[in-house]
Motif scaffolding. Structure first.
Motif, PDB file in Angstrom:
ATOM      1  N   GLY A 323       0.811  -1.029  -0.069  1.00  0.00           N
ATOM      2  CA  GLY A 323       0.244   0.041   0.010  1.00  0.00           C
ATOM      3  C   GLY A 323       0.721   1.277  -0.100  1.00  0.00           C
ATOM      4  O   GLY A 323       2.084   1.094   0.246  1.00  0.00           O
ATOM      5  N   ASP A 324       0.277   2.455  -0.315  1.00  0.00           N
ATOM      6  CA  ASP A 324       0.974   3.541  -0.161  1.00  0.00           C
ATOM      7  C   ASP A 324       2.205   3.632  -1.243  1.00  0.00           C
ATOM      8  O   ASP A 324       3.145   4.004  -1.024  1.00  0.00           O
ATOM      9  CB  ASP A 324       1.582   4.016   0.867  1.00  0.00           C
ATOM     10  CG  ASP A 324       0.617   4.425   2.165  1.00  0.00           C
ATOM     11  OD1 ASP A 324      -0.726   4.812   1.827  1.00  0.00           O
ATOM     12  OD2 ASP A 324       0.646   4.049   2.976  1.00  0.00           O
ATOM     13  N   GLY A 325       1.797   2.922  -2.390  1.00  0.00           N
ATOM     14  CA  GLY A 325       2.762   3.013  -3.570  1.00  0.00           C
ATOM     15  C   GLY A 325       3.291   1.516  -3.860  1.00  0.00           C
ATOM     16  O   GLY A 325       4.474   1.496  -4.397  1.00  0.00           O
ATOM     17  N   ARG A 326       3.344   0.746  -2.659  1.00  0.00           N
ATOM     18  CA  ARG A 326       4.115  -0.458  -2.630  1.00  0.00           C
ATOM     19  C   ARG A 326       3.246  -1.370  -2.842  1.00  0.00           C
ATOM     20  O   ARG A 326       2.020  -1.708  -2.472  1.00  0.00           O
ATOM     21  CB  ARG A 326       4.830  -0.730  -1.183  1.00  0.00           C
ATOM     22  CG  ARG A 326       5.841   0.514  -0.837  1.00  0.00           C
ATOM     23  CD  ARG A 326       6.461   0.243   0.501  1.00  0.00           C
ATOM     24  NE  ARG A 326       5.501   0.282   1.608  1.00  0.00           N
ATOM     25  CZ  ARG A 326       5.038  -0.755   2.358  1.00  0.00           C
ATOM     26  NH1 ARG A 326       5.469  -2.249   2.008  1.00  0.00           N
ATOM     27  NH2 ARG A 326       4.217  -0.519   3.252  1.00  0.00           N
ATOM     28  N   GLY A 327       3.680  -2.541  -3.608  1.00  0.00           N
ATOM     29  CA  GLY A 327       2.958  -3.708  -3.823  1.00  0.00           C
ATOM     30  C   GLY A 327       2.778  -4.573  -2.709  1.00  0.00           C
ATOM     31  O   GLY A 327       3.692  -4.432  -1.711  1.00  0.00           O
ATOM     32  N   ALA A 328       1.961  -5.574  -2.763  1.00  0.00           N
ATOM     33  CA  ALA A 328       2.045  -6.806  -1.794  1.00  0.00           C
ATOM     34  C   ALA A 328       3.433  -7.608  -1.795  1.00  0.00           C
ATOM     35  O   ALA A 328       3.840  -7.777  -3.014  1.00  0.00           O
ATOM     36  CB  ALA A 328       0.883  -7.469  -1.759  1.00  0.00           C
ATOM     37  N   THR A 329       3.599  -8.487  -0.603  1.00  0.00           N
ATOM     38  CA  THR A 329       4.708  -9.610  -0.966  1.00  0.00           C
ATOM     39  C   THR A 329       4.020 -10.656   0.006  1.00  0.00           C
ATOM     40  O   THR A 329       3.784 -10.522   0.981  1.00  0.00           O
ATOM     41  CB  THR A 329       5.957  -9.226  -0.071  1.00  0.00           C
ATOM     42  OG1 THR A 329       6.567  -7.701  -0.791  1.00  0.00           O
ATOM     43  CG2 THR A 329       7.040 -10.068  -0.184  1.00  0.00           C
TER      44      THR A 329
END
Length: 349
Positions: A323-329
């Motif tokens: 979230g907030d510009g980052r994808g999930a891992t």
């Protein structure tokens, strides 16, 4: 972890308003709170010494699963009369005087979830029969394709395509047989598996039909890492994790996946990170719940089955939502095979 007096722990369990169950290190019931009786129809005397899995429609709740429980789960319980009960179950670990124990909290889910529970129970009952029925036409298809290879003659290109089709039919048959063992709660057929090679093969399978293909950034652990696993089940877990990542970036013009394997502290970790928007907080709670998919048209079975397979292999699956510009891992962790000298797989050059 705190130490608890066994007698005091049992008394507290019996007096608690919640439905609590105490289990020993092997997953056997040692205390059954009074609040469990109206929920499941069992008495304490009837359950003492029984496996925790006795209380559930699916028999996949074993000691390995208890050690890696990680938060509340939606599970189908089994009433003493055999009817399904929609439950939310959380498990805590306690170091008691007699050794490690587990305390499970059982809560009924809303009445609206009863149909969901019945569907899960039906799938559990039908799984082995469906696997048996599907395996027969797949076996026949593979045999016909093998015969077709011999009839093609000198057309190498056609023979190559028929060979690939036969290979996929045979692979599908292996998957069906593995799922049948899974549904019947039989132990997986394990062997030493080259982890990175399995990830690479699963990646190739997951990319079939994806056009244009995303940008894949693949990072491997040094050397070859071996795990003890059912190769078919392990491959299906990895395919599912990669496909979830691919689905997360399907609408992006610059789709990208980072697929990394590394080794730390006697375990091997596969991480699949995507360049998508991340996972909404509202969706996190249902990611591992069967038939609770956040994807349009999804059945919601992939992650639920994958986590159970990982736990049956002594491992776990975890998710960082981003979230907030980052994808999930999404990460799969499994124990390395045997002593240190067997961790590295020798590959021919």
């Amino acid at each position: 972890m705190p130490h608890a007096n066994d007698a005091l722990l049992s008394k507290v369990i019996d007096m608690a308003g919640d439905a609590l169950v105490v289990l020993d290190g092997q997953g056997l019931i040692t205390a059954f709170g009074r609040a469990c009786a109206p929920l499941l129809g069992w008495t304490a005397a009837e359950t003492l010494g029984l496996p925790f899995a006795t209380l559930f429609a699916s028999q996949s709740v074993d000691a390995g699963a208890l050690k890696t429980w990680g938060g509340a789960r939606e599970i189908v319980g089994r009433h003493r009369d055999g009817t399904p009960v929609a439950l939310r179950v959380d498990v805590a670990t306690v170091e008691a005087a007699s050794g490690r124990q587990f305390v499970a909290v059982l809560q009924p889910r809303p009445a609206a979830d009863e149909a969901h529970a019945e569907r899960l129970a039906l799938v559990a009952a039908m799984g082995p029969a469906l696997a048996h029925e599907l395996s027969q036409p797949l076996t026949a298809a593979a045999l016909y394709l093998r015969a077709a290879e011999g009839l093609i003659g000198g057309d190498d290109r056609a023979a190559a395509f028929v060979g690939k089709a036969r290979h996929e039919a045979e692979r599908a048959g292996k998957i069906i047989r593995a799922l049948r063992r899974f549904a019947e709660n039989r132990p997986p057929e394990t062997t030493a598996v080259d982890f990175d090679a399995t990830v690479d093969e699963a990646l190739d399978l997951a990319l079939v039909g994806r056009s244009p293909p995303p940008d894949i950034r693949r990072s491997r652990a040094p050397g070859g890492l071996a795990v003890i696993a059912d190769p078919v089940q392990l491959q299906q877990v990895v395919v599912n994790l990669v496909r979830n990542g691919l689905d997360a970036v399907a609408e992006q013009s610059t789709a990208r996946l980072w697929i990394t394997t590394d080794c730390e502290g006697g375990t091997v970790r596969l991480s699949v990170r995507d360049s998508g928007p991340g996972i909404a907080e509202a969706d996190m709670a249902r990611l591992f719940a069967p038939f609770r998919s956040a994807k349009a048209g999804g059945l919601g079975l992939g992650l639920a089955i994958s986590r159970t397979i990982a736990e049956r292999h002594g491992g776990s699956i975890s998710i960082e939502p981003g979230g907030d510009g980052r994808g999930a891992t999404v990460s799969l962790v499994l124990p390395l095979a045997g002593p240190a000298e067997h961790h590295v797989v020798q590959r021919s050059s």
